[in-house]
Motif scaffolding. Structure first.
Motif, PDB file in Angstrom:
ATOM      1  N   GLU A  50       0.843  -1.193   0.000  1.00 35.34           N
ATOM      2  CA  GLU A  50       0.000   0.000   0.000  1.00 35.34           C
ATOM      3  C   GLU A  50       0.879   1.242   0.000  1.00 35.34           C
ATOM      4  O   GLU A  50       2.006   1.215   0.492  1.00 35.34           O
ATOM      5  N   GLY A  51       0.337   2.344  -0.533  1.00 35.92           N
ATOM      6  CA  GLY A  51       1.060   3.605  -0.483  1.00 35.92           C
ATOM      7  C   GLY A  51       1.467   4.089  -1.860  1.00 35.92           C
ATOM      8  O   GLY A  51       1.045   3.553  -2.891  1.00 35.92           O
ATOM      9  N   ILE A  52       2.326   5.107  -1.872  1.00 33.28           N
ATOM     10  CA  ILE A  52       2.766   5.730  -3.117  1.00 33.28           C
ATOM     11  C   ILE A  52       4.281   5.653  -3.208  1.00 33.28           C
ATOM     12  O   ILE A  52       5.003   6.042  -2.282  1.00 33.28           O
ATOM     13  N   LEU A  53       4.758   5.158  -4.327  1.00 38.25           N
ATOM     14  CA  LEU A  53       6.191   5.061  -4.609  1.00 38.25           C
ATOM     15  C   LEU A  53       6.629   6.295  -5.388  1.00 38.25           C
ATOM     16  O   LEU A  53       5.904   6.775  -6.261  1.00 38.25           O
ATOM     17  N   LEU A  54       7.820   6.798  -5.097  1.00 39.06           N
ATOM     18  CA  LEU A  54       8.368   7.951  -5.797  1.00 39.06           C
ATOM     19  C   LEU A  54       9.663   7.578  -6.502  1.00 39.06           C
ATOM     20  O   LEU A  54      10.528   6.915  -5.933  1.00 39.06           O
ATOM     21  N   ASP A  55       9.792   8.017  -7.771  1.00 36.56           N
ATOM     22  CA  ASP A  55      11.068   7.965  -8.485  1.00 36.56           C
ATOM     23  C   ASP A  55      11.386   9.381  -8.941  1.00 36.56           C
ATOM     24  O   ASP A  55      10.859   9.845  -9.956  1.00 36.56           O
ATOM     25  N   PRO A  56      12.274  10.096  -8.226  1.00 41.67           N
ATOM     26  CA  PRO A  56      12.574  11.485  -8.585  1.00 41.67           C
ATOM     27  C   PRO A  56      13.524  11.643  -9.765  1.00 41.67           C
ATOM     28  O   PRO A  56      13.709  12.763 -10.242  1.00 41.67           O
ATOM     29  N   PHE A  57      14.152  10.545 -10.212  1.00 44.43           N
ATOM     30  CA  PHE A  57      14.995  10.563 -11.415  1.00 44.43           C
ATOM     31  C   PHE A  57      14.423   9.535 -12.382  1.00 44.43           C
ATOM     32  O   PHE A  57      15.034   8.501 -12.654  1.00 44.43           O
ATOM     33  N   MET A  58      13.271   9.825 -12.937  1.00 41.63           N
ATOM     34  CA  MET A  58      12.478   8.815 -13.623  1.00 41.63           C
ATOM     35  C   MET A  58      13.077   8.327 -14.931  1.00 41.63           C
ATOM     36  O   MET A  58      12.881   7.183 -15.327  1.00 41.63           O
ATOM     37  N   GLY A  59      13.808   9.195 -15.661  1.00 41.21           N
ATOM     38  CA  GLY A  59      14.288   8.803 -16.972  1.00 41.21           C
ATOM     39  C   GLY A  59      13.129   8.511 -17.895  1.00 41.21           C
ATOM     40  O   GLY A  59      12.160   9.274 -17.976  1.00 41.21           O
ATOM     41  N   SER A  60      13.166   7.365 -18.572  1.00 36.97           N
ATOM     42  CA  SER A  60      12.091   7.014 -19.485  1.00 36.97           C
ATOM     43  C   SER A  60      10.987   6.200 -18.826  1.00 36.97           C
ATOM     44  O   SER A  60      10.109   5.681 -19.513  1.00 36.97           O
ATOM     45  N   GLY A  61      11.045   6.072 -17.490  1.00 37.80           N
ATOM     46  CA  GLY A  61       9.900   5.547 -16.755  1.00 37.80           C
ATOM     47  C   GLY A  61       9.913   4.081 -16.389  1.00 37.80           C
ATOM     48  O   GLY A  61       8.874   3.523 -16.040  1.00 37.80           O
ATOM     49  N   SER A  62      11.083   3.430 -16.401  1.00 39.04           N
ATOM     50  CA  SER A  62      11.101   1.988 -16.147  1.00 39.04           C
ATOM     51  C   SER A  62      10.667   1.625 -14.724  1.00 39.04           C
ATOM     52  O   SER A  62      10.005   0.606 -14.522  1.00 39.04           O
ATOM     53  N   THR A  63      11.026   2.441 -13.732  1.00 38.69           N
ATOM     54  CA  THR A  63      10.609   2.151 -12.356  1.00 38.69           C
ATOM     55  C   THR A  63       9.107   2.341 -12.202  1.00 38.69           C
ATOM     56  O   THR A  63       8.440   1.560 -11.508  1.00 38.69           O
ATOM     57  N   ILE A  64       8.563   3.365 -12.842  1.00 43.93           N
ATOM     58  CA  ILE A  64       7.124   3.580 -12.789  1.00 43.93           C
ATOM     59  C   ILE A  64       6.404   2.419 -13.471  1.00 43.93           C
ATOM     60  O   ILE A  64       5.359   1.943 -13.008  1.00 43.93           O
ATOM     61  N   ALA A  65       6.972   1.932 -14.577  1.00 46.29           N
ATOM     62  CA  ALA A  65       6.395   0.779 -15.259  1.00 46.29           C
ATOM     63  C   ALA A  65       6.395  -0.451 -14.357  1.00 46.29           C
ATOM     64  O   ALA A  65       5.429  -1.229 -14.338  1.00 46.29           O
ATOM     65  N   ALA A  66       7.483  -0.631 -13.604  1.00 48.56           N
ATOM     66  CA  ALA A  66       7.557  -1.765 -12.679  1.00 48.56           C
ATOM     67  C   ALA A  66       6.481  -1.649 -11.603  1.00 48.56           C
ATOM     68  O   ALA A  66       5.859  -2.651 -11.221  1.00 48.56           O
ATOM     69  N   ALA A  67       6.246  -0.430 -11.104  1.00 48.49           N
ATOM     70  CA  ALA A  67       5.197  -0.219 -10.112  1.00 48.49           C
ATOM     71  C   ALA A  67       3.831  -0.554 -10.696  1.00 48.49           C
ATOM     72  O   ALA A  67       2.994  -1.208 -10.050  1.00 48.49           O
ATOM     73  N   GLU A  68       3.596  -0.114 -11.924  1.00 46.64           N
ATOM     74  CA  GLU A  68       2.324  -0.427 -12.584  1.00 46.64           C
ATOM     75  C   GLU A  68       2.155  -1.948 -12.723  1.00 46.64           C
ATOM     76  O   GLU A  68       1.068  -2.479 -12.509  1.00 46.64           O
ATOM     77  N   ALA A  69       3.245  -2.626 -13.045  1.00 47.47           N
ATOM     78  CA  ALA A  69       3.171  -4.066 -13.277  1.00 47.47           C
ATOM     79  C   ALA A  69       2.811  -4.842 -12.019  1.00 47.47           C
ATOM     80  O   ALA A  69       2.152  -5.884 -12.096  1.00 47.47           O
ATOM     81  N   VAL A  70       3.254  -4.349 -10.853  1.00 49.04           N
ATOM     82  CA  VAL A  70       2.958  -5.062  -9.602  1.00 49.04           C
ATOM     83  C   VAL A  70       1.734  -4.500  -8.890  1.00 49.04           C
ATOM     84  O   VAL A  70       1.408  -4.919  -7.776  1.00 49.04           O
ATOM     85  N   GLY A  71       1.064  -3.528  -9.519  1.00 43.33           N
ATOM     86  CA  GLY A  71      -0.188  -3.022  -8.959  1.00 43.33           C
ATOM     87  C   GLY A  71      -0.050  -1.883  -7.985  1.00 43.33           C
ATOM     88  O   GLY A  71      -0.975  -1.624  -7.204  1.00 43.33           O
ATOM     89  N   TYR A  72       1.077  -1.162  -8.011  1.00 46.02           N
ATOM     90  CA  TYR A  72       1.286  -0.025  -7.114  1.00 46.02           C
ATOM     91  C   TYR A  72       0.977   1.291  -7.824  1.00 46.02           C
ATOM     92  O   TYR A  72       0.982   1.371  -9.060  1.00 46.02           O
ATOM     93  N   SER A  73       0.757   2.322  -7.034  1.00 48.76           N
ATOM     94  CA  SER A  73       0.674   3.690  -7.547  1.00 48.76           C
ATOM     95  C   SER A  73       2.029   4.352  -7.369  1.00 48.76           C
ATOM     96  O   SER A  73       2.682   4.176  -6.334  1.00 48.76           O
ATOM     97  N   ALA A  74       2.453   5.125  -8.360  1.00 49.98           N
ATOM     98  CA  ALA A  74       3.778   5.738  -8.301  1.00 49.98           C
ATOM     99  C   ALA A  74       3.755   7.124  -8.917  1.00 49.98           C
ATOM    100  O   ALA A  74       2.861   7.468  -9.693  1.00 49.98           O
ATOM    101  N   LEU A  75       4.769   7.897  -8.544  1.00 48.99           N
ATOM    102  CA  LEU A  75       4.947   9.242  -9.078  1.00 48.99           C
ATOM    103  C   LEU A  75       6.359   9.344  -9.616  1.00 48.99           C
ATOM    104  O   LEU A  75       7.323   9.031  -8.906  1.00 48.99           O
TER     105      LEU A  75
END
Length: 314
Positions: free
Chosen positions: A255-280
């Motif tokens: 539960e909660g919100i994950l942050l990636d402050p150096f997102m680049g092309s978004g691979s960490t955000i994609a990983a969060a989406e894949a496991v069902g998390y919300s991310a910024l």
């Protein structure tokens, strides 16, 4: 909170876009982290720049044109072409000091935006991890160990430059076989136990694997597959098979919100989406920000077999 509500709350006057359950924001992370409300994120997973200028438009243009700049353009080797990499080994004392100051300042902002007990996973390299990790500890974060990403590359192992024939049995440094990721935690309030922190903030620990076993600090990885690099063309792109394991572990209750402050092309955000998390995700480079809008849904949709990985030679 929906993705649109997430964007409205945290984007301020910056451009943003909802992508699935997550939001990407076009902003400089230091400026953005100073402005947002404190204690609003449950974890940070990020792969930051280390030369502080290697992702400037001028340096990226030199890399694309094969001229190098701060990027080392290696020669082909045994039929393989190595990827360009920043010249971390050539940093002088002043440049290393600048990196130390930068990451201490950044870590203080990370402390500001994390909930108590929130974890931070930070990608590093063997040349700078000692300096950068120490800077984060001086800022007030707890060092909780490191994840060793086992991945064989063609980096390192070279013979002495311009003396290869004279010293054929010598290598100037080991060939790289791992990548260190620092694990840090924002301290728990005085007297609070991990269980109390979990109940109040949903933070304090790491999530066990889906099979119930503990999260482990050595992960066999692969080089980023070509199909992923085709979807998200970024010079330091990490594979989804690895990132999804870190991201999954970062929120102990899922539960909660994950942050990636150096997102680049978004691979960490994609990983969060894949496991069902919300991310910024925060990214200041406009090209990478716009690329993330298509790469995140494409990467998150990939079928990744995390438990079937093995070390792969080039």
């Amino acid at each position: 909170m929906t993705a649109e509500q997430l964007g409205q709350r945290y984007a301020g006057d910056c451009a943003y876009q909802a992508v699935g359950n997550s939001v990407v924001i076009h902003a400089d992370c230091l400026e953005w982290m100073r402005r947002v409300p404190g204690e609003c994120f449950h974890a940070i997973v990020t792969d930051p720049p280390y030369g502080l200028k290697e992702y400037d438009p001028e340096q990226l243009a030199k890399r694309s044109n094969g001229h190098g700049g701060i990027w080392r353009i290696p020669p082909s080797f045994d039929g393989h072409t190595r990827s360009p990499l920043p010249r971390f080994t050539a940093l002088n004392g002043k440049e290393r000091e600048q990196i130390e100051v930068y990451f201490q300042e950044w870590a203080m902002l990370a402390l500001r935006v994390l909930y108590p007990g929130g974890h931070l996973f930070l990608a590093s390299n063997v040349f700078l991890s000692q300096t950068v990790f120490a800077a984060l500890v001086r800022a007030g974060l707890e060092f909780r160990g490191q994840v060793i990403r086992l991945v064989r590359t063609l980096r390192g192992g070279d013979k002495p430059k311009n003396a290869e024939e004279e010293f054929p049995d010598v290598c100037s440094m080991p060939r790289g076989c791992y990548e260190p990721w620092g694990i840090f935690r924002k301290p728990l309030p005085k007297g609070m136990t991990v269980s109390e922190c979990l109940r109040q903030f949903q933070t304090g620990g790491l999530r066990r694997k889906p099979d119930g076993n503990p999260f482990e600090d050595v992960i066999e990885s692969e080089r980023t597959p070509r199909k992923e690099r085709m979807l998200a063309n970024h010079p330091s792109l990490k594979p989804q098979s690895f990132l999804r394991q870190l991201v999954y572990a970062s929120l102990p209750l899922g539960e909660g919100i994950l942050l990636d402050p150096f997102m680049g092309s978004g691979s960490t955000i994609a990983a969060a989406e894949a496991v069902g998390y919300s991310a910024l995700g925060i990214e200041k480079n406009p090209d990478y920000y716009h690329l993330s809008l298509t790469s995140i849904p494409a990467l998150s949709a990939l079928d990744v077999k995390e438990n079937q990985m093995s070390l792969q030679l080039p």
